[in-house]
Motif scaffolding. Structure first.
Motif, short mmCIF file in Angstrom:
data_model
loop_
_atom_site.label_atom_id
_atom_site.label_comp_id
_atom_site.label_asym_id
_atom_site.label_seq_id
_atom_site.Cartn_x
_atom_site.Cartn_y
_atom_site.Cartn_z
N GLU A 114 51.29 31.17 39.70
CA GLU A 114 51.84 31.87 40.87
C GLU A 114 52.94 32.84 40.45
N ASN A 115 53.80 32.42 39.53
CA ASN A 115 54.86 33.30 39.04
C ASN A 115 54.27 34.52 38.34
N ALA A 116 53.18 34.30 37.58
CA ALA A 116 52.53 35.43 36.91
C ALA A 116 51.87 36.37 37.91
N LEU A 117 51.28 35.79 38.99
CA LEU A 117 50.65 36.62 40.01
C LEU A 117 51.66 37.53 40.71
N ARG A 118 52.88 37.05 40.85
CA ARG A 118 53.90 37.87 41.52
C ARG A 118 54.17 39.16 40.75
N MET A 119 53.94 39.14 39.44
CA MET A 119 54.21 40.33 38.63
C MET A 119 52.95 41.13 38.32
N ALA A 120 51.79 40.63 38.79
CA ALA A 120 50.52 41.25 38.38
C ALA A 120 50.38 42.68 38.88
N ILE A 121 50.77 42.96 40.11
CA ILE A 121 50.61 44.31 40.65
C ILE A 121 51.51 45.29 39.92
N SER A 122 52.78 44.93 39.75
CA SER A 122 53.71 45.83 39.06
C SER A 122 53.31 46.05 37.60
N ARG A 123 52.63 45.09 37.01
CA ARG A 123 52.18 45.23 35.62
C ARG A 123 50.79 45.85 35.51
N ASP A 124 50.18 46.19 36.65
CA ASP A 124 48.87 46.83 36.69
C ASP A 124 47.82 45.96 36.00
N GLU A 125 47.80 44.68 36.36
CA GLU A 125 46.88 43.74 35.74
C GLU A 125 45.62 43.50 36.57
N HIS B 100 43.33 40.50 34.84
CA HIS B 100 43.36 40.51 33.38
C HIS B 100 44.81 40.50 32.90
N PRO B 101 45.46 39.34 32.98
CA PRO B 101 46.84 39.28 32.45
C PRO B 101 46.81 39.29 30.93
N GLU B 102 48.00 39.39 30.37
CA GLU B 102 48.11 39.35 28.92
C GLU B 102 47.63 37.98 28.42
N GLY B 103 46.66 37.99 27.55
CA GLY B 103 46.14 36.73 27.04
C GLY B 103 44.73 36.46 27.50
N GLY B 104 44.13 37.29 28.37
CA GLY B 104 42.75 37.10 28.76
C GLY B 104 42.57 37.03 30.26
N ALA B 105 41.28 37.16 30.69
CA ALA B 105 40.94 37.17 32.11
C ALA B 105 41.05 35.77 32.71
N VAL B 106 41.33 35.76 34.05
CA VAL B 106 41.41 34.51 34.80
C VAL B 106 40.32 34.53 35.86
N SER B 107 39.61 33.41 36.00
CA SER B 107 38.53 33.32 36.97
C SER B 107 39.06 33.54 38.39
N PRO B 108 38.32 34.31 39.23
CA PRO B 108 38.75 34.51 40.63
C PRO B 108 38.86 33.20 41.39
N ASP B 109 37.93 32.26 41.13
CA ASP B 109 37.99 30.96 41.82
C ASP B 109 39.30 30.24 41.55
N GLU B 110 39.93 30.52 40.42
CA GLU B 110 41.17 29.84 40.04
C GLU B 110 42.39 30.53 40.65
N GLU C 239 21.21 38.07 33.66
CA GLU C 239 22.18 37.16 33.04
C GLU C 239 22.45 35.99 33.97
N ALA C 240 22.78 34.87 33.39
CA ALA C 240 23.14 33.69 34.21
C ALA C 240 24.44 33.96 34.93
N GLY C 241 24.57 33.43 36.13
CA GLY C 241 25.82 33.60 36.88
C GLY C 241 25.52 34.11 38.26
N GLY C 242 26.55 34.22 39.10
CA GLY C 242 26.40 34.64 40.49
C GLY C 242 26.93 36.02 40.69
N SER C 243 26.95 36.43 41.95
CA SER C 243 27.36 37.79 42.29
C SER C 243 28.83 38.04 42.08
N ARG C 244 29.65 37.01 41.97
CA ARG C 244 31.09 37.21 41.76
C ARG C 244 31.47 36.88 40.32
N GLY C 245 30.53 36.80 39.44
CA GLY C 245 30.75 36.26 38.12
C GLY C 245 31.85 36.78 37.34
#
Length: 783
Positions: free
Chosen positions: A517-528, A554-564, A777-783
């Protein structure tokens, strides 16, 4: 010679001795007026000096120097004491009095004359000092009554006699004060003193009468109840305010025991012991007790006691001022109640619950080994919906009924408390451990299955339960309470009607969510944040009908799943800020595509329920569209069924405003939640989207496939367009088209792509799309 000496001594000294005795006796037994004491001491000093010098005066034998000094000091003291007695008799203002130390000047001179052998001159000075004292006394007598002026004649005669001694000298001839003068002087002093004493007593009596009269008036006119009792606590005084307070007339109350006013019979003995202690210590005190009026009404009164002592008889009595403090006590009780209890439900609040929890934790060692204390935190998920939809009064009634149901289930609980608006806490002693805790949780959920009726409405109370167990002495109770809160958070994330028992891994999960949550608060200003787009194809025209904008982080360190991360954002207020960014970015991209040759294409954007609850949501959307120059139909807002399940008045108002604006509304993931035909009737839904879990079973004939076909049939009857998500094969597309589906999206068309890549796909789809089988490819529409 000795006989003459004896006769002279007795004739001169005896009257003085008798006078001294009388003065001191009057002072000791009488009113203890200082006037009598000073006169007695003055006469005693003068008589003692005369006795010391008597042999020398009558026989011419010069006394020793020490005797001469003694005579000098005694005679000087006599004159000083006469003067002080005169000032005391006349009650001279202290500012106008001569201080006694002034008499040290002639006394010192007299002592010096003795030491130089001038005893005769010393006695003359002392005689002059005595004369001054008598003159002062005579002057004060003249200022007094007529009888005092008559008595002053003898005082003046004695003053003249002493003046004669000081001028002529005591030894020019042997002093022989006439007995008549001595007796007259003594009589004058006694008469003057007694008269003064009578006047003082009369003045004191008059003053006491005035005080008594004033006290009586105050007693009768006091607005506060005033009650007087004797040493046996029988009422001797009862003012009108006491009549008004207790309802007894004065005649009824006088002579009765004051303890008849104590409400509870078992408290009368205790009160009597306390008040007897007040009488014995003679100390003023106040006490508060419950009293009863003549009509039986119970009052809480504050008693202020003053102890009175009759100087003549020594009898004790008590004067009490009584004040009704029932309202004040009730207000104090209300304040105490509000400090520890909830006003609406009358349940203990968090402070009281924590106090009980602390005591139980402290006494855990005394409980059976097989018992544990379970902490249940219960959250009423649907309370806010009821509050916002039907109003606060309805919400209160709803909450009270929910509490009643919980109490029926947990009637053996140590404490049931209300923590805050829709959160409750329960402390239960469990003999069966985790199994019994789970049994209680299931019982709570069963109790909420039937809809709650309130003010003519009905609503299902959906609850989440978090459970932890009170640890041993080495684990603070605060930690156990925090663990229950962590378990409740996990239960609410799982969904309504869920229960979670604390596990150690939950703490780590919560920590990760907080960090996220703390990282999400900075995501917009960091253009992530990035948007990817997945095309939709119209099954009839085989051309692109729009795209769905999907958010990626896509924060620093890799992508995070939308479901998460989407669930983290939805639990906080961040979803509003992130949702606004997605809308603005989607509108900007639509503007760029219109300018680049793709043309005007609809963009589907997912909107959270918290966004739709804001009063300025439609205004912001309209402003962004107007700024971009796009028609409202360019944006298709996709909402979940949960938004419709818990609508608020503001949500309904925004739906109507969006419909008037011309924005399309699609119901996302239809069929996996609380689907109901009523949604399509009550809300202005333009499209429904069938979830991929039904699409992948299409054509198989199983239950989910039949449900998908039923949804398509229902939508056809309601004249609502249907979009199928997660279409991966041409066979699925053909089956959907045959059953009336209007649009599809999925890997059959394209996976979600960045804006520049999906632009090429859209241009290609402009010529139509053939349903040739393809490998996806395996996966759904939001993959």
């Amino acid at each position: 010679m000795r006989t003459d000496l004896f006769r002279a001594a007795t004739s001169t000294t005896l009257p003085h001795a008798l006078l001294v005795t009388a003065l001191l006796a009057i002072w000791w037994k009488g009113t203890r007026q200082r006037f009598f004491l000073l006169l007695g001491l003055a006469e005693f000093s003068g008589t003692a000096a005369l006795l010391c010098a008597f042999a020398w005066i009558h026989e011419g034998l010069l006394p020793t120097v020490s005797t001469q000094l003694l005579v000098t000091l005694l005679s000087a003291s006599s004159g000083c004491l006469f003067y002080l007695a005169a000032e005391d008799f006349g009650e001279v203002d202290p500012k106008r009095q001569f201080h006694w130390t002034i008499w040290l000047i002639p006394a010192s001179l007299s002592v010096g004359l003795v030491l130089t052998g001038n005893f005769d001159s010393s006695l003359r000075i002392n005689a002059a000092m005595g004369a001054c004292g008598c003159i002062a006394l005579g002057y004060q007598l003249i200022l007094a009554t007529a009888l005092d002026r008559l008595a002053s004649i003898f005082v003046w005669l004695r003053a003249a006699h002493w003046l004669l001694y000081s001028v002529q000298g005591p030894f020019a001839s042997k002093p022989n004060t006439p007995l008549r003068i001595e007796l007259g002087f003594g009589f004058a002093i006694l008469v003057a003193g007694v008269l003064k004493s009578w006047r003082s007593v009369a003045a004191m009596h008059s003053w006491e009468l005035r005080l008594l009269g004033e006290d009586r008036r105050l007693f009768e006119r006091s607005t506060l109840a005033r009650i007087k009792v004797d040493s046996d606590f029988r009422v001797t005084g009862w003012n009108p305010a006491a009549e008004a307070l207790f309802g007894y007339a004065g005649g009824e109350a006088i002579g009765c025991s004051i303890f008849d006013l104590i409400a509870a019979p078992n408290e009368r003995t205790q009160t009597r012991v306390e008040w007897e202690r007040v009488l014995s210590t003679h100390e003023a005190k106040f006490s508060t007790c419950a009293n009863v009026t003549k009509s039986g009404t119970v009052l809480y009164c504050e008693w202020h006691h003053d102890i009175l002592v009759d100087e003549a008889t020594g009898q004790l009595s008590m004067n009490s001022i009584v004040r009704d403090v029932s309202e004040q006590r009730q207000a104090e009780a209300e304040v105490r109640f509000l400090a520890y209890y909830d006003r609406l439900t009358r349940l203990p609040n968090r402070m009281q619950f924590e106090e009980v929890l602390r005591k139980v934790h402290h006494g855990m060692a005394e409980r059976p080994l097989n018992s544990v204390a379970g902490i249940f935190l219960i959250d009423i998920n649907s309370f806010k919906t009821v509050n916002d939809t039907y109003g606060r009064l309805a919400g209160d009634c709803f909450l009270v009924e929910v509490v009643r149901r919980i109490q029926l289930v947990l009637h053996e609980a140590e404490t049931l408390a209300r923590f805050e608006g829709d959160e409750f806490s329960v402390l239960v002693i469990l003999e069966g451990g985790i199994e019994e805790a789970e049994s209680y949780a299931k019982a709570i959920h069963r109790a909420m299955e039937a809809p709650v009726s309130f003010l003519g409405h009905q609503h299902t109370a959906m609850v989440s339960v978090g459970i932890s167990f009170l640890g041993g002495p080495e684990t603070p109770w605060q930690v156990s309470l925090q663990e229950a809160d962590i378990a409740l958070t996990a239960a609410k994330r799982q969904g309504v009607h869920s229960t979670k028992i604390f596990e150690e891994g939950m703490r780590e999960g919560l920590l990760r969510r907080v960090q996220q949550e703390n990282a999400l608060r900075m995501a917009i200003s960091r253009d992530e944040f990035r948007l990817v787009f997945q095309p939709l194809v119209d099954l009839e025209t085989r051309k692109a009908s729009g795209v769905e904008a999907l958010l990626r982080w896509h924060p620093e360190g890799g992508a995070v799943s939308p479901d998460e991360f989407i669930s983290v954002a939805e639990e906080s207020e961040l979803i509003v800020e992130i949702g606004d960014w997605v809308l603005r970015s989607a509108i900007e991209q639509a503007t760029r595509w219109r300018s680049s040759g793709v043309g005007e294409i609809a963009i589907g954007v997912n909107v959270a329920s918290k966004q739709l609850q804001l009063p300025d949501f439609v205004f912001k959307l309209q402003r962004w569209l107007a700024k971009a120059g796009l028609p409202p139909k360019t944006i298709q807002l996709e909402i979940t069924e949960r938004t419709l399940l818990t609508p608020t008045p503001q949500t309904l108002e925004n739906f109507e405003a969006l419909k008037r604006l011309g924005v399309l509304i699609a119901l996302d993931d239809f069929g996996i939640g609380y689907s109901a035909l009523a949604y399509l009737v009550r809300y202005p839904i333009d499209k429904i989207k069938i979830d991929r879990m039904f699409v992948r079973e299409i054509g198989t004939g199983n239950g989910q496939a039949k449900l998908a076909e039923a949804i398509l049939g229902m939508a056809r009857l309601m004249q609502v367009r249907v979009i199928a998500e997660g279409v991966e094969t041409a066979e699925q597309a053909r089956h959907l088209q045959e059953r009336g589906c209007h649009e599809v999206q999925g890997f059959l068309i394209s996976r979600p792509l960045p804006a520049d890549e999906v632009e090429a796909v859209l241009l290609k789809l402009a010529g139509g799309f053939a349903w040739e089988p393809m490998v996806v490819e395996a996966g759904g529409s939001r993959g």
